[in-house]
Design an enzyme around this catalytic site. Structure first.
Site, mmCIF file in Angstrom:
data_model
loop_
_atom_site.group_PDB
_atom_site.id
_atom_site.type_symbol
_atom_site.label_atom_id
_atom_site.label_comp_id
_atom_site.label_asym_id
_atom_site.label_seq_id
_atom_site.Cartn_x
_atom_site.Cartn_y
_atom_site.Cartn_z
ATOM 1 N N ASP A 1 6.689 -6.156 6.744
ATOM 2 C CA ASP A 1 5.537 -6.076 5.848
ATOM 3 C C ASP A 1 4.772 -4.776 6.070
ATOM 4 O O ASP A 1 4.226 -4.187 5.127
ATOM 5 C CB ASP A 1 4.626 -7.280 6.078
ATOM 6 C CG ASP A 1 3.468 -7.327 5.098
ATOM 7 O OD1 ASP A 1 3.585 -6.714 4.024
ATOM 8 O OD2 ASP A 1 2.450 -7.967 5.399
ATOM 9 N N ASP B 1 7.179 -1.580 4.827
ATOM 10 C CA ASP B 1 7.247 -1.251 3.399
ATOM 11 C C ASP B 1 5.995 -0.510 2.930
ATOM 12 O O ASP B 1 6.056 0.316 2.018
ATOM 13 C CB ASP B 1 7.520 -2.483 2.540
ATOM 14 C CG ASP B 1 6.414 -3.530 2.607
ATOM 15 O OD1 ASP B 1 5.363 -3.259 3.200
ATOM 16 O OD2 ASP B 1 6.615 -4.640 2.074
ATOM 17 N N GLY B 2 4.868 -0.784 3.580
ATOM 18 C CA GLY B 2 3.648 -0.047 3.245
ATOM 19 C C GLY B 2 3.757 1.421 3.608
ATOM 20 O O GLY B 2 3.367 2.304 2.836
ATOM 21 N N ARG C 1 3.908 4.789 0.947
ATOM 22 C CA ARG C 1 3.086 5.998 1.049
ATOM 23 C C ARG C 1 3.944 7.241 1.275
ATOM 24 O O ARG C 1 3.680 8.301 0.700
ATOM 25 C CB ARG C 1 2.056 5.841 2.157
ATOM 26 C CG ARG C 1 0.960 4.819 1.852
ATOM 27 C CD ARG C 1 -0.107 4.792 2.918
ATOM 28 N NE ARG C 1 0.397 4.237 4.167
ATOM 29 C CZ ARG C 1 0.401 2.937 4.459
ATOM 30 N NH1 ARG C 1 -0.036 2.054 3.571
ATOM 31 N NH2 ARG C 1 0.856 2.507 5.624
ATOM 32 N N THR D 1 3.517 0.657 -6.082
ATOM 33 C CA THR D 1 3.556 0.087 -7.434
ATOM 34 C C THR D 1 2.890 -1.278 -7.455
ATOM 35 O O THR D 1 2.771 -1.946 -6.425
ATOM 36 C CB THR D 1 5.016 -0.075 -7.919
ATOM 37 O OG1 THR D 1 5.718 -0.951 -7.018
ATOM 38 C CG2 THR D 1 5.724 1.264 -7.971
ATOM 39 N N ASP E 1 5.150 -8.092 -2.415
ATOM 40 C CA ASP E 1 4.692 -8.187 -1.036
ATOM 41 C C ASP E 1 3.815 -9.419 -0.830
ATOM 42 O O ASP E 1 3.991 -10.183 0.126
ATOM 43 C CB ASP E 1 3.903 -6.915 -0.688
ATOM 44 C CG ASP E 1 3.675 -6.768 0.803
ATOM 45 O OD1 ASP E 1 4.623 -6.965 1.571
ATOM 46 O OD2 ASP E 1 2.537 -6.457 1.201
ATOM 47 N N ASP F 1 4.706 -12.779 1.416
ATOM 48 C CA ASP F 1 3.797 -13.215 2.491
ATOM 49 C C ASP F 1 3.409 -14.679 2.325
ATOM 50 O O ASP F 1 3.485 -15.470 3.267
ATOM 51 C CB ASP F 1 2.529 -12.353 2.495
ATOM 52 C CG ASP F 1 2.786 -10.941 2.989
ATOM 53 O OD1 ASP F 1 3.832 -10.719 3.609
ATOM 54 O OD2 ASP F 1 1.936 -10.066 2.733
#
Length: 226
Positions: free
Chosen positions: A50, A53-54, A58, A64, A71, A75
């Site tokens: 999690d 992917d952030g 960036r 998007t 995401d 979660d």
């Protein structure tokens, strides 16, 4: 040489990581009641991705709305799957696990939906003081990690005490230490619902006023002619 950009959102790097998270979560669900080693590792890796992917979003300039929704759903569904298992393992505390699921899903869904309705660039952007603090990168990462750690420890304790520290189970120690943060995160989720509810009500009020003004226009014009 710079990598050419494309607009196929479905194969953006962070979204590919998101798909991997879903696969890992499904594997964890399959083994959750029978093999805590496979289930535990798959669930933990899915949760840790999690954060990955952030960073990817960036780094590759691939943030998007689809990715944010993917995401969020991963979660919520991942945590729900674990809580359903915990309710099965600890039936005495089923109500509290049910309540945790309801708060987590309902509050986040309302918050995300409202963010779209009011036209925010990201659900992490909000004028509310608590939301601004919560969505600071380090705070959000910490709260999500300790919340997941609490539930994972409860899950593992059903099968094993794990390593012992001075005769005490490490998993039990971690569960006690992270429990207050899990409660705080649940309260913050309720705050999500409160903030979203207020924002959504403000949209309703504005739209009703606009409709009222449009409806009053011809009537007022007729009165002036009289």
């Amino acid at each position: 040489m710079a990598t050419p950009e494309h607009d196929n959102v479905f194969i953006f790097v962070p979204n590919l990581i998101g798909y991997a998270r879903i696969v890992l979560a499904l594997i964890a669900f399959w083994f959750m009641s029978t093999n805590y080693v496979i289930a535990g590792w798959c669930y933990i890796i899915s949760a840790l991705l999690d954060a990955v992917d952030g960073h990817a979003a960036r780094a590759f300039n691939q943030s998007t709305r689809f990715g944010a929704m993917l995401d969020q759903l991963t979660d919520r569904c991942g945590t729900t799957g674990l809580l359903v298992t915990l309710a099965y393992f600890y039936p005495k505390y089923m109500f509290w696990f049910q309540l945790s699921i309801a708060i987590d899903v309902a509050c986040h869904w309302l918050y995300m939906q409202t963010s779209v309705v009011v036209g925010r660039v990201s659900h992490k952007v909000n004028d509310n003081f608590v939301m601004r603090i919560y969505y600071q990168k380090d705070v959000l990462t910490f709260m999500c990690c300790v919340n997941e750690l609490f539930y994972v420890c409860l899950y593992l304790l059903h099968f094993t005490y794990g390593p012992l520290i001075l005769g005490a189970s490490l998993f039990k120690i971690l569960a006690f230490l992270t429990a207050p943060f899990a409660v705080i995160k649940a309260l913050i989720s309720v705050m999500h619902a409160y903030v979203a509810g207020a924002d959504l009500a403000a949209v309703d009020v504005r739209e009703r006023q606009e409709k009222r003004l449009k409806g009053d226009g011809p009537v007022n014009a007729g009165k002036k002619l009289e």
